[in-house]
Design an enzyme around this catalytic site. Structure first.
Site, PDB file in Angstrom:
ATOM      1  N   GLU A   1      21.634  16.125  38.190  1.00  0.00           N
ATOM      2  CA  GLU A   1      20.798  14.906  38.163  1.00  0.00           C
ATOM      3  C   GLU A   1      19.286  15.660  38.598  1.00  0.00           C
ATOM      4  O   GLU A   1      19.281  15.460  39.916  1.00  0.00           O
ATOM      5  CB  GLU A   1      21.264  13.654  38.641  1.00  0.00           C
ATOM      6  CG  GLU A   1      22.670  13.292  38.105  1.00  0.00           C
ATOM      7  CD  GLU A   1      22.261  12.654  36.799  1.00  0.00           C
ATOM      8  OE1 GLU A   1      21.384  12.381  36.507  1.00  0.00           O
ATOM      9  OE2 GLU A   1      23.436  12.289  36.303  1.00  0.00           O
TER      10      GLU A   1
ATOM     11  N   CYS B   1      13.580   8.931  40.500  1.00  0.00           N
ATOM     12  CA  CYS B   1      13.405  10.008  39.648  1.00  0.00           C
ATOM     13  C   CYS B   1      13.121   9.333  38.057  1.00  0.00           C
ATOM     14  O   CYS B   1      12.719  10.142  37.100  1.00  0.00           O
ATOM     15  CB  CYS B   1      14.656  10.722  39.365  1.00  0.00           C
ATOM     16  SG  CYS B   1      15.914   9.396  39.320  1.00  0.00           S
TER      17      CYS B   1
END
Ligand code: TAP
Length: 479
Positions: free
Chosen positions: A248, A282
């Site tokens: 990720e 993010c």
């Protein structure tokens, strides 16, 4: 000032190295805790403990596995005040946001995967009357979870619950910059009744603890959240032992405001998208695109709202807190200077906050640049701070083209009142998540992850269990 050790095999212990490091409060630069600094020998101890615990966990009846994970959720909710304070202390997020992380994110995720732990089923596959063939979904064994600093409990609770529900033992390696929110997960697991060694927490440097986990033959899967270069390094290194990988990585979301959008909602939602956790998320929305017919109006209202945001410590529930560390603050300020040099038009912010009470903290004022073009670094690169760029567009095609003109593909979002356009644009955006008329919405049921350089694999949702399971087919002659 609190002291924390490593949590290995169901107990707190010092590192074999005897070294420690300080957890620093970014609101004032002062140390708030001393943490034992793990090394490769500690990783080895954690892997041994985890391997034994995994065997015990796999023999545990699934109903009990499910109930134990559910108890973890209950303990998280019970301890919300302490855990939220720990999450805020070294990461700088607001106490409000940290309490949401504990109760509505972390506890909810354990609860969700507790519900799935006793539903991991195989299939019977008809081949012919002389064969009985079926599949079994088995855990990997020991999985390592390497996380970044932006919301330690938020990040840890993303991958630990499915790994545990699937029957694995876990080793968590939090980031040194901020880790306190996640440091008690091993102790909580023990209280909930999980076997000793099932949840281990080994803080320490990525170059030591992280590398040792990636290279260890006793670790069967790595779930990594962090930057693209580290993700690439982990991918290369883990080839030697052929580990299962979930990556990720970074993001740089486009946030597109069409001319038919509800502007009040778009302004407020874009503030939330860009400045939550000071932009250190993010899936934040730092690249704003506004249709040229409403750009001036939108920009004026957006900037006025940005200037009304209260900057201050997370413990005071200010709207924009400090950045996680001095080096990160300097990096963000450096990118702001690059933006100015490249000709982006500074509309507000653009400097360190030096107002009374803030000068010792790592605060950057919420910053907005106008007239930004796609080749400018401040728009092209992930700033990971409270910085937004605004760019106009003339058509849906142009907005989609600019939104997709990036190596990242974690999230994007759009604001429109036209349902057809919402579906068309959502379909054309190249990212693992698309938000429409909202930001950060969704729940643990919704898969999350990256297109392009933003990663491999999906977390959350039912299919996250598959990250931690391997499939066996049994082919039996019966006639
Ligand atoms: P990194 O520098 O990549 O660090 C992330 C973690 O990896 C830290 O725990 C770090 O340890 C460790 N690490 C460093 N080098 C390693 C190595 N060679 N082997 C194994 N582990 C290693 O990222 P960061 O700067 O802390 O985090 C910010 C980045 O994370 C941003 O790009 C952000 O977008 C991304 N992020 C992505 C997501 C999702 S869901 N896609 C969520 C949050 C953040 P130490 O730092 O303790 O040395």
């Amino acid at each position: 000032m609190r002291q924390f050790g490593l949590y290995i095999d169901g107990r707190w212990q010092d590192s074999v190295s005897g070294r420690h490091f300080s957890a620093v409060n970014p609101a004032d630069g002062k140390a708030v805790a001393e943490v034992a600094k793990g090394c490769a020998e500690d990783v080895d101890k954690a892997v041994q403990a985890a391997a034994g615990a995994a065997r015990a966990w796999q023999a545990t009846p699934l109903r009990e596995r499910s109930a134990t994970l559910y108890r973890m959720a209950q303990i998280l909710v019970r301890d919300v005040d302490e855990l939220a304070m720990l999450e805020t202390l070294d990461s700088g997020g607001t106490l409000y946001y940290s309490a949401v992380t504990v109760k509505d994110v972390a506890a909810r995720r354990f609860e969700y995967f507790a519900g799935l732990a006793d539903k991991i089923e195989g299939r019977q596959i008809p081949v012919s009357s002389t064969y009985h063939t079926y599949t079994v979904r088995e855990p990997l064994g020991v999985t390592a979870h390497i996380i970044p600093w932006n919301g330690p409990l938020w990040e840890a609770s993303r991958s630990l619950p499915p790994a545990l529900a699937a029957g694995n033992a876990v080793i968590l390696k939090p980031a040194q910059e901020a880790l306190l929110g996640a440091i008690k997960l091993g102790e909580i697991a023990k209280e909930a009744g999980l076997p000793d060694g099932l949840v281990n927490v080994v803080p320490g440097a990525g170059s030591e603890v992280g590398v040792a986990l990636v290279n260890h033959p006793g670790v069967h899967g790595i779930t990594f959240t962090g930057s693209i270069p580290t993700g690439q390094e982990i991918m290369r290194a883990s080839a030697a032992t052929m580990k299962r990988l979930v990556l990720e990585l970074g993001g740089n979301a486009a946030n597109i405001v069409f001319e038919d959008a509800d502007l009040d909602a778009a302004v407020e939602g874009s503030i939330w998208a860009a400045f939550s956790n000071s932009g250190q998320i993010c899936v934040s929305g730092p690249r704003l695109f506004a249709h040229e017919s409403i750009k001036e109006q939108f920009q004026e209202r957006f900037v006025a709202r940005v200037e009304s945001l209260r900057v201050g410590p997370g413990v005071d529930n200010a709207e924009v807190g400090p950045l996680v560390s001095e080096p990160h603050m300097k990096r963000v300020l450096g990118m702001i200077e690059t933006g100015k040099r490249e000709g982006a038009h500074l509309l507000t912010g653009g400097r360190r906050a030096d107002e009374a009470g803030l000068a010792n903290g790592f605060y950057v004022l919420p910053t907005v640049f106008g007239d930004v073009t796609p080749e400018m670094h401040v728009m092209r690169e992930e700033v990971f701070g409270p910085v937004v760029t605004i760019t106009g567009f003339a058509s849906d095609e142009e907005a989609i083209r600019m939104a997709n003109e990036t190596d990242y593909g974690l999230a994007n979002g759009l604001w429109t009142s036209d349902l057809g356009r919402a579906h068309r644009v959502a379909g054309a955006l190249q990212s693992g998540q698309v938000y429409v008329n909202e930001w950060f919405c969704g729940d643990i049921q919704c898969p999350a992850g990256g297109y392009k350089m933003s990663g491999i694999g999906r977390e959350e949702g039912q299919q996250a269990l598959d990250n931690y399971l391997q499939l066996k087919s049994v082919r039996m002659r019966i006639g």
